[in-house]
Design an enzyme around this catalytic site. Structure first.
Site, PDB file in Angstrom:
ATOM      1  N   ASP A  94       0.908  -1.092  -0.078  1.00  0.00           N
ATOM      2  CA  ASP A  94       0.055   0.066  -0.179  1.00  0.00           C
ATOM      3  C   ASP A  94       1.021   1.299  -0.015  1.00  0.00           C
ATOM      4  OD1 ASP A  94      -2.599   1.296   0.228  1.00  0.00           O
ATOM      5  OD2 ASP A  94      -2.517   1.213   2.355  1.00  0.00           O
ATOM      6  N   GLU A 146      -1.485   5.932  -8.824  1.00  0.00           N
ATOM      7  CA  GLU A 146      -2.327   7.044  -8.452  1.00  0.00           C
ATOM      8  C   GLU A 146      -2.223   8.260  -9.290  1.00  0.00           C
ATOM      9  OE1 GLU A 146      -3.202   7.280  -4.297  1.00  0.00           O
ATOM     10  OE2 GLU A 146      -3.818   9.582  -4.114  1.00  0.00           O
ATOM     11  N   HIS A 234      -9.120   4.768  -2.241  1.00  0.00           N
ATOM     12  CA  HIS A 234      -8.383   4.837  -0.933  1.00  0.00           C
ATOM     13  C   HIS A 234      -9.530   5.699  -0.188  1.00  0.00           C
ATOM     14  CE1 HIS A 234      -4.382   3.379  -1.847  1.00  0.00           C
ATOM     15  NE2 HIS A 234      -4.868   3.389  -2.937  1.00  0.00           N
ATOM     16  N   GLY A 235      -9.135   5.657   1.267  1.00  0.00           N
ATOM     17  CA  GLY A 235      -9.827   6.463   2.362  1.00  0.00           C
ATOM     18  C   GLY A 235     -11.264   6.130   2.348  1.00  0.00           C
TER      19      GLY A 235
HETATM   20  P1  13P Z   1      -9.072   4.800   5.504  1.00  0.00           P
HETATM   21  O1  13P Z   1      -8.346   5.815   6.332  1.00  0.00           O
HETATM   22  O2  13P Z   1     -10.314   5.332   5.162  1.00  0.00           O
HETATM   23  O3  13P Z   1      -9.458   3.295   6.215  1.00  0.00           O
HETATM   24  O4  13P Z   1      -8.202   4.344   4.286  1.00  0.00           O
HETATM   25  C1  13P Z   1      -7.439   3.363   4.217  1.00  0.00           C
HETATM   26  C2  13P Z   1      -6.690   3.484   2.904  1.00  0.00           C
HETATM   27  O5  13P Z   1      -6.853   4.131   2.016  1.00  0.00           O
HETATM   28  C3  13P Z   1      -5.401   2.717   2.796  1.00  0.00           C
HETATM   29  O6  13P Z   1      -4.626   2.782   1.529  1.00  0.00           O
HETATM   30  O1  G3H Z   2      -3.005   4.720   3.671  1.00  0.00           O
HETATM   31  C1  G3H Z   2      -2.910   4.891   4.600  1.00  0.00           C
HETATM   32  C2  G3H Z   2      -3.295   3.646   5.533  1.00  0.00           C
HETATM   33  O2  G3H Z   2      -4.538   3.731   6.529  1.00  0.00           O
HETATM   34  C3  G3H Z   2      -2.233   3.227   6.298  1.00  0.00           C
HETATM   35  O3  G3H Z   2      -1.732   3.957   7.186  1.00  0.00           O
HETATM   36  O4  G3H Z   2       0.884   4.237   7.113  1.00  0.00           O
HETATM   37  O5  G3H Z   2      -0.509   4.862   9.279  1.00  0.00           O
HETATM   38  O6  G3H Z   2      -0.182   2.513   8.446  1.00  0.00           O
HETATM   39  P1  G3H Z   2      -0.270   3.888   8.163  1.00  0.00           P
HETATM   40 ZN    ZN Z   3      -4.635   4.887   1.013  1.00  0.00          ZN
END
Ligand code: 13P
Ligand code: G3H
Ligand code: ZN
Length: 333
Positions: A94, A146, A234-235
C-alpha cells in the site's frame, strides 16, 4: 527471489476483471498484527470473498515487512484450514513510495504493489510508475498507480488539500504507464476525520455530521474515458458511529469523527471501482473493543482477554463490509 505464486497468493488481474463484470468491489484491508489478519481471513473464508491484504509503510515500520509477508503466506494455509478450498488472497504493498521498495516487494513474494507518485509532477509520476510497471510485469505482479491527491491529516501519505483526478489525463496516464489499476481522488481521504464540521451539514434528529457527497460526476467522466479500467478508492472507511460512540463512552476522545457513508461505497462498488481500501474502521473497532474491556474489567491484564474481543469485533466489521457494502461474498469459492 520468491514468487508469490509459490506462496498460493494471486495478483489482482482476474479479481478486478470479475469484480467489474459482476458489479462488486474487492475489499482491501490493511493489516499490522496477527489479530487483524486472523479476523480478515476468517471473514473472507466464511463469506468466500476474494481479499487484498495491504501492507503500508506504517505497518512495515511497526511489524517488519518480512514478518508480514510470512504472516500472509501463513494466512493462505490458515484459510484452507478454515475450509476455504480455493482462497483468493492478494498481498499488496500500500502506498509504495519508491522503485526500490516496490522492487523489494516484487522480489519477496508480494503479488501486487502500489506506486504512489501522486504527489510528484505529472511527468515524474508517469516516469516512476512506468519503471515500476516494467519491473513488476516481468514477474506477473500487478501495479496500482495514483493520479490526483487525497486530503488527509493522520497518516504518512497525507496532504493538506485534495485535488480531484482530472478525467482528461487518465487515458494518457494509463496508456503511457501500463498500470493495471488507477487510484483516483473524488473526495475520499485517509483517517477518521475525513471532513471538517464546516464541510458537513448536521442531521437535526441525531445531531450527527452529514458529509458532502463524493464527486460521482468525476468518477463517471473517468469511466467514460477508460471504459472497463479498474479504479481504486482509497480512504474509504465509513467511520461507524457505533464504534466512535463506544470509544467515547469508555474514555476515548474522538469528537466529530466522520467517514464515507456506506450508501456511497455501495454505489461505487457497482461501478468500475473494483478495490475499496479500508483501514481506519478496523482501528476503530479494535480500539472500541479494547476500551470496553479495560473500562468494565480494570483487573484484566491478559492481552488475549482484550485482543480477543477486538478480533471478534473486527471480524464482524469485515463480514459486514464484504456482504452489505462491497458485495464480494461468494465470488471466490
Ligand atoms: P481509511 O483511512 O479510510 O481506512 O483508508 C485506508 C486506505 O486508503 C489505505 O490505503
Ligand atoms: O493509507 C493509509 C493507511 O491507512 C495506512 O496508514 O501508514 O498509518 O499504516 P499507516
Ligand atoms: Zn490509501
Amino acid at each position: 527471489m520468491v514468487s508469490y505464486k509459490e506462496l498460493g497468493l494471486v495478483n489482482t488481474r482476474e479479481m478486478f476483471a470479475k469484480a467489474i463484470k459482476g458489479g462488486y468491489a474487492i475489499p482491501a484491508f490493511n493489516f499490522n498484527n496477527m489479530e487483524q489478519l486472523q479476523a480478515i481471513i476468517k471473514a473472507s473464508a466464511e463469506t468466500k470473498s476474494p481479499v487484498i491484504l495491504q501492507v503500508s509503510k506504517g505497518a512495515r515500520n511497526y511489524a517488519n515487512q518480512t514478518l508480514l509477508r510470512y504472516m500472509a503466506q501463513g494466512a493462505v494455509e490458515y484459510a484452507k484450514e478454515l475450509g476455504w478450498e480455493h482462497p483468493q488472497i492478494c498481498l499488496h504493498l500500500d502506498h509504495g513510495d519508491s522503485f526500490e521498495l516496490c522492487k523489494s516487494c516484487v522480489d519477496f513474494g508480494f503479488s501486487s504493489v502500489m506506486i504512489d507518485a501522486s504527489s510528484l509532477p505529472y511527468e515524474e509520476n508517469i516516469a516512476l510508475t512506468k519503471k515500476v510497471v516494467e519491473y513488476a510485469h516481468k514477474y506477473d505482479v500487478t501495479v496500482e498507480a495514483e493520479l490526483g491527491v487525497l486530503a488527509g491529516v493522520e497518516d504518512e501519505v497525507s496532504s493538506a488539500v485534495s485535488h480531484y483526478t482530472k478525467p482528461e489525463e487518465v487515458v494518457d496516464f494509463a496508456t503511457r504507464t501500463g498500470c493495471d489499476s488507477l487510484a483516483i481522488s473524488i473526495g475520499t481521504s485517509h483517517g477518521a476525520y475525513k471532513f471538517t464540521p464546516e464541510q458537513c451539514t448536521r442531521d437535526p434528529k441525531t445531531d450527527r455530521l452529514v458529509p458532502p457527497p463524493l464527486a460521482f460526476d468525476v468518477l463517471d467522466a473517468i469511466m467514460e474515458q477508460l471504459p472497463g479500467f479498474p479504479i481504486v478508492l482509497h480512504g474509504s472507511s465509513s467511520v461507524p458511529q457505533e464504534y466512535v460512540d463506544m470509544i467515547n463512552q469508555y474514555g476515548g476522545k474522538l469528537p466529530d469523527a466522520v467517514g464515507i457513508p456506506e450508501e456511497q461505497l455501495r454505489k461505487a462498488a457497482k461501478s468500475a471501482v473494483c478495490k475499496i481500501n479500508i483501514d481506519s474502521d478496523s482501528r476503530l473497532a479494535f480500539t472500541a473493543a479494547v476500551r470496553k474491556v479495560f473500562a468494565e474489567k480494570p483487573g484484566e491484564f491478559d492481552p488475549r482477554k482484550y485482543c480477543g474481543p477486538a478480533r471478534d469485533l473486527m471480524e464482524e466489521l469485515y463480514k459486514h463490509k464484504i456482504i452489505n457494502v462491497l458485495g464480494s461474498n461468494g465470488h471466490a469459492e
